[in-house]
Design an enzyme around this catalytic site. Structure first.
Site, short mmCIF file in Angstrom:
data_model
loop_
_atom_site.label_atom_id
_atom_site.label_comp_id
_atom_site.label_asym_id
_atom_site.label_seq_id
_atom_site.Cartn_x
_atom_site.Cartn_y
_atom_site.Cartn_z
N ASN A 68 -27.59 -29.88 43.17
CA ASN A 68 -28.10 -30.64 42.04
C ASN A 68 -29.50 -31.14 42.42
O ASN A 68 -29.62 -32.04 43.24
CB ASN A 68 -27.14 -31.81 41.77
N LYS B 198 -31.54 -32.72 40.62
CA LYS B 198 -31.92 -33.96 39.91
C LYS B 198 -33.34 -33.82 39.35
O LYS B 198 -33.71 -32.72 38.95
CB LYS B 198 -31.74 -35.17 40.84
N HIS C 163 -22.44 -37.01 35.46
CA HIS C 163 -22.92 -37.49 36.76
C HIS C 163 -23.09 -39.01 36.69
O HIS C 163 -23.46 -39.55 35.64
CB HIS C 163 -24.25 -36.81 37.10
N GLU D 89 -25.35 -40.86 37.64
CA GLU D 89 -26.70 -41.27 37.23
C GLU D 89 -26.84 -41.20 35.71
O GLU D 89 -27.70 -41.87 35.14
CB GLU D 89 -27.75 -40.41 37.97
N GLU E 132 -17.43 -37.86 43.16
CA GLU E 132 -18.63 -38.38 43.81
C GLU E 132 -18.59 -39.90 43.81
O GLU E 132 -18.93 -40.54 42.79
CB GLU E 132 -19.87 -37.93 43.04
N GLY F 255 -26.76 -40.26 47.81
CA GLY F 255 -28.13 -40.53 48.27
C GLY F 255 -28.23 -41.65 49.30
O GLY F 255 -29.33 -42.13 49.58
N SER G 275 -23.86 -37.43 49.74
CA SER G 275 -24.36 -37.33 51.12
C SER G 275 -23.73 -36.20 51.93
O SER G 275 -23.49 -36.35 53.12
CB SER G 275 -24.21 -38.68 51.84
#
Ligand code: PGA
Length: 249
Positions: free
Chosen positions: A11, A13, A97, A99, A167, A173, A212
């Site tokens: 991904n 992003k 996701h 985000e 996730e 991250g 991660s």
């Protein structure tokens, strides 16, 4: 139970320009030299989907979108439909996701509508779920993820190709990862919620772990029972790192 072949999906992003397509070329040429034991996908920003798909045509590497509209077409300025991503060469679309859930207020109902739109465009959704740090610390990780699975998967997905990605929000991250035991516990809960929602046809649907994943922890994570692949952010941007994860699968 023996799982089907693992899916390693990158991904990107909001990263990547034309110059970064060289990473795809490097990935494709390295993978052409070896018989990868897994499926490989890259999900670039929408601006690169077509160009990446052109470069990856007739290779092992599948291309996906990172999000799409729940609508099929019409007056939705700035949005992109699943059919448009398919037209650009995508075969997969990430939906839900964290985000998007956190930064764009997407609820489980919105995520389910997006997954439905992906299915209707004959693409495979990767539906993301995961708890926040506060939820994990409150002992609610399994309960939260279970609820997200039940409410984010449209019934139309029964017997269709798709994936779920677990996730944990706090692992994305950050360089932090759950213990292997925690990953196994949640993945088992995801599988049972999937079965409850969609029936036994989902036994071979991969449940990816994301958050991660790096070349040095990938082998351990991918060996956990019920981990059917990985959704990789930062470490998918450079072919060398992403290959390290693919080779661990
Ligand atoms: P990360 O991102 O690998 O950079 O933690 C994972 C993701 O958000 O899919």
């Amino acid at each position: 139970m023996k799982q089907s072949v693992k899916l390693i999906a990158g991904n990107w992003k909001m990263n990547g320009f034309a110059a970064d397509l060289a990473e795809v070329d490097a990935l494709v040429s390295e993978l052409a030299e070896e018989a990868a034991a897994c499926r490989v996908a890259l999900c670039p920003p929408a601006t690169l989907v077509q160009r990446m798909a052109d470069r990856a045509r007739d290779t092992l590497v599948e291309i996906g979108g990172q999000d799409c509209s729940p609508e099929a077409k019409g007056a939705f300025t700035g949005d992109i439909s699943a059919a448009m991503l398919a037209d650009a060469g995508a075969t997969l679309v990430i939906v839900g996701h964290s985000e998007r859930r956190q930064g764009h207020g997407e609820t489980d109902a919105v995520v389910a509508a997006k997954a439905q739109a992906v299915f209707e465009a004959s693409l495979a959704p990767i539906v993301c779920v995961g708890e926040t740090l506060a939820q994990r610390e409150a002992g609610q990780a399994v309960e939260v993820v279970r609820r997200q699975v039940m409410q984010s998967l449209p019934v139309a997905l029964a017997c269709q190709p798709f994936a779920v990605a677990y996730e944990p929000v706090w692992a994305i991250g950050t360089g932090l990862t759950p213990t292997l035991q925690q990953i196994e516990e949640v993945h088992r809960a995801v599988r049972s919620a999937m079965i409850e929602r969609l029936g036994l046809g989902v036994m071979a649907v991969p449940i990816l772990y994301g958050g991660s994943v790096k070349p040095d922890n990938a082998a351990d994570i991918l060996a956990v029972p019920e981990v059917g692949g990985a959704l990789v952010g930062g470490a998918s941007l450079k072919a060398a790192d992403f290959l390290g994860i693919i080779r661990a699968a």
